[in-house]
Design a protein around this motif. Structure first.
Motif, short mmCIF file in Angstrom:
data_model
loop_
_atom_site.label_atom_id
_atom_site.label_comp_id
_atom_site.label_asym_id
_atom_site.label_seq_id
_atom_site.Cartn_x
_atom_site.Cartn_y
_atom_site.Cartn_z
N HIS A 166 0.81 -1.22 0.00
CA HIS A 166 0.00 0.00 0.00
C HIS A 166 0.85 1.27 0.00
O HIS A 166 0.31 2.38 0.10
CB HIS A 166 -0.93 0.02 1.22
N HIS A 167 2.17 1.11 -0.09
CA HIS A 167 3.08 2.26 -0.21
C HIS A 167 2.85 3.30 0.89
O HIS A 167 2.78 4.51 0.62
CB HIS A 167 2.94 2.91 -1.60
N ILE A 168 2.71 2.79 2.11
CA ILE A 168 2.44 3.67 3.25
C ILE A 168 3.53 4.72 3.41
O ILE A 168 3.28 5.87 3.81
CB ILE A 168 2.32 2.85 4.54
N LEU A 192 1.50 7.32 15.01
CA LEU A 192 2.01 7.90 16.26
C LEU A 192 2.31 6.81 17.28
O LEU A 192 3.34 6.85 17.97
CB LEU A 192 0.98 8.89 16.83
N LEU A 193 1.41 5.85 17.40
CA LEU A 193 1.61 4.75 18.34
C LEU A 193 2.84 3.93 17.97
O LEU A 193 3.64 3.55 18.84
CB LEU A 193 0.37 3.85 18.37
N VAL A 238 8.42 6.34 12.70
CA VAL A 238 9.07 7.61 13.05
C VAL A 238 9.39 8.39 11.79
O VAL A 238 9.18 9.62 11.71
CB VAL A 238 10.35 7.35 13.88
N HIS A 239 9.89 7.68 10.78
CA HIS A 239 10.28 8.33 9.52
C HIS A 239 9.07 8.95 8.83
O HIS A 239 9.13 10.11 8.35
CB HIS A 239 10.94 7.30 8.60
N VAL A 240 7.95 8.22 8.75
CA VAL A 240 6.76 8.73 8.09
C VAL A 240 6.22 9.95 8.82
O VAL A 240 5.89 10.98 8.21
CB VAL A 240 5.68 7.64 7.99
N VAL A 282 5.74 13.95 7.39
CA VAL A 282 4.47 14.66 7.18
C VAL A 282 4.16 15.69 8.27
O VAL A 282 3.34 16.60 8.03
CB VAL A 282 3.29 13.67 7.05
N LEU A 283 4.78 15.57 9.44
CA LEU A 283 4.45 16.47 10.54
C LEU A 283 5.66 17.14 11.18
O LEU A 283 5.50 18.10 11.96
CB LEU A 283 3.65 15.72 11.62
N GLY A 284 6.85 16.66 10.96
CA GLY A 284 8.04 17.29 11.52
C GLY A 284 8.01 17.31 13.03
O GLY A 284 7.75 16.28 13.69
#
Length: 544
Positions: A335-337, A468-469, A479-481, A485-487
């Motif tokens: 799904h290329h999350i 987040l969890l 953590v990388h994702v 998207v949120l820094g």
């Protein structure tokens, strides 16, 4: 005894002894420490003494004084009993045990005043004019009968008696049994007389002197001693002259007033013996409390280090590896999350793609929740192993092993609690995502609100909470994702989730200790468990 004192014995002391009986029954000894078994046996004897003798006697002082003929097998109790009444009332003979059924003889005019209790429940009642008024004469089973039921009945009847007429023989008076019985009578303050049966005439003087010497050594020099000469092979009643001294003595004890005196004297002796018994029970209860205190401290000493270890384990990020990492890799491939387009720091995607990602991340969320539950369970298992070493290993405290839960029940409780805690922790992720708009509004990050809106569109609220969890668990891909998207916007939220994860692991340790300590949270092991008995002890000492 002064009538006022007798009246006090009938009422004031009766109330005190009733209260004592209640508190003795409540004073259980749950820990199998040294001396507990003996203390429990003493407690049961004290209860028997209160139930079978003191309380019935204090409740009804007008009842006949119970005189029990007791002794070992073949001592001639039944023959002596029948000879005193001048009638074959109790079965006698060479077959052992002869006295299978206790028999109590009571003067017809005393039957209505005989106090209900072990005597009336266990023995066959015989109305007989030959029984002196104010007494109940009983033929009890052998104290050493090979039938356990007979032995038990004999001891119950002795506990209920006001006066023990102990029968032994010239051949067996040196055995341990007579002296054990006499010591027991002295311990409970009972009045005692002794019959030495079947004494050869040529040895009478020597045996009497030896027996008197033994009685004196035991502080029982005032015990009446009756000697019945040996008459050889014999059936039926003894000649009247042989039992006349005993009959005269019984008649001296007879009559309602004299009987009452015997009862009161025995009661006074029994009451005088109670403080020592109660003090022994107080000591046993306090020893239980001390042992429980030491065990609580031993368990509590394990908790701090175990909690530190549990916190460190979940904060190390290890929980986010393994199955969580495997599941993320699977979703990334299908799904290329991890390939969401980000321009100018804001995630760019369609609503449809966002819904697909959110649906796919539900599987990752299940894996995260299961991993958190396993971490909480593992913290409990490690704590249990440490407690096992402390409570049941070499040098462990007495009774420690008793506290450790056995079987699968505790394992099932631990698993259920871990799953519940993990589910609650995952819901906290949802709550934090719901607050992200407020966080973004207050943030100094450029385009914070747009970044939050983009992330929510890209993954859905549930999917974003899952990421987040995963980041809080220590999964590097999550953590990388999140960072893309949120820094820095969610740094505090992730730390908050990590802290709560560590707190739940620490609570799993505390719960494990609590499950062990709960066995000590009983009234019998409370700090003031002996207080009621000490109050009763003070009351007894004022009365005796």
């Amino acid at each position: 005894m002064d009538p006022d004192v007798a009246e006090q014995l009938g009422f004031t002391v009766h109330d005190v002894v009733q209260d004592l009986r209640r508190d003795v029954a409540a004073a259980t000894l749950p820990l199998p420490i040294e001396g507990a078994e003996e203390a429990e046996a003493s407690r049961e004897r004290l209860l028997a003494q209160l139930d079978e003798h003191l309380l019935p006697r204090l409740g009804e002082l007008s009842s006949p004084a119970v005189v029990v003929l007791a002794g070992s097998t073949g001592a001639g109790k039944s023959t002596l009993f029948n000879s005193l009444l001048r009638e074959e009332v109790s079965e006698a003979g060479v077959l052992r045990p002869t006295t299978r059924e206790p028999v109590v003889g009571v003067h017809p005019r005393d039957v209505d005043t005989l106090t209900p209790g072990p005597v009336t429940e266990l023995a066959r009642l015989v109305k007989h004019e030959g029984v002196p008024r104010g007494t109940a004469l009983m033929d009890a089973p052998d104290l050493d009968s090979f039938l356990s039921e007979n032995r038990s009945t004999a001891h119950q009847l002795l506990e209920a008696a006001d006066l023990w007429l102990f029968v032994t023989t010239a051949a067996r008076y040196g055995d341990a049994l007579p002296w054990q019985a006499l010591d027991r009578a002295r311990e409970r303050g009972a009045s005692v007389a002794m019959v030495l049966n079947r004494v050869p005439k040529e040895n009478l003087t020597t045996i009497r002197a030896d027996l008197n010497s033994r009685l004196k050594e035991r502080g029982m020099k005032d015990v009446p001693l009756f000697v019945v000469p040996d008459v050889g092979p014999h059936e039926g009643l003894l000649e009247p002259k042989l039992v006349e001294p005993i009959q005269r003595w019984l008649h001296l004890m007879a009559g309602p007033e004299r009987s009452r005196t015997i009862i009161l004297r025995t009661l006074k002796g029994a009451l005088g013996a109670l403080p020592e018994w109660v003090m022994g029970l107080v000591s046993a209860v306090e020893q239980q409390g001390t042992a429980a205190f030491d065990l609580r401290n031993a368990v509590e000493a394990v908790v701090p280090d175990a909690q530190v270890a549990a916190r460190t384990s979940v904060l190390s990020g290890a929980v986010g590896e393994g199955t969580v990492a495997t599941r993320f890799a699977e979703l990334a491939g299908t799904h290329h999350i991890d390939r969401v387009t980000v321009r100018d720091g804001i995630a760019r995607t369609t609503k449809r793609a966002g819904r697909n990602r959110e649906t796919a991340l539900a599987r990752l969320r299940e894996e995260i929740q299961d991993a958190a539950a396993r971490a909480f369970v593992a913290a409990g298992v490690r704590t249990q192993e440490q407690l096992q070493t402390v409570l049941a290993g070499p040098g462990a405290l007495p009774a420690g092993e008793l506290l450790l839960p056995s079987g699968s029940a505790r394992s099932e409780e631990r698993t259920a609690r871990g799953q519940e805690a993990a589910a609650a922790w995952c819901r906290r992720g949802d709550e934090l995502v719901g607050r992200l708009a407020d966080v973004a509004e207050k943030s100094e990050e450029p385009d914070a609100e747009a970044r939050v809106a983009g992330a929510r569109k890209a993954f859905g609220d549930s999917g974003l909470a899952t990421l987040l969890l995963g980041a809080a668990l220590g999964n590097e891909e999550c953590v990388h994702v999140i960072d893309r998207v949120l820094g820095e916007i969610t740094v505090d939220q992730i730390e908050e989730l990590q802290d709560e994860l560590a707190q739940q692991a620490a609570l799993a340790v505390a719960e494990e200790a609590r499950s062990v300590q709960s066995a000590l949270d009983v009234p019998a092991l409370a700090d003031d468990a002996a207080a009621p008995l000490r109050v009763r002890l003070a009351e007894l000492r004022r009365l005796t």
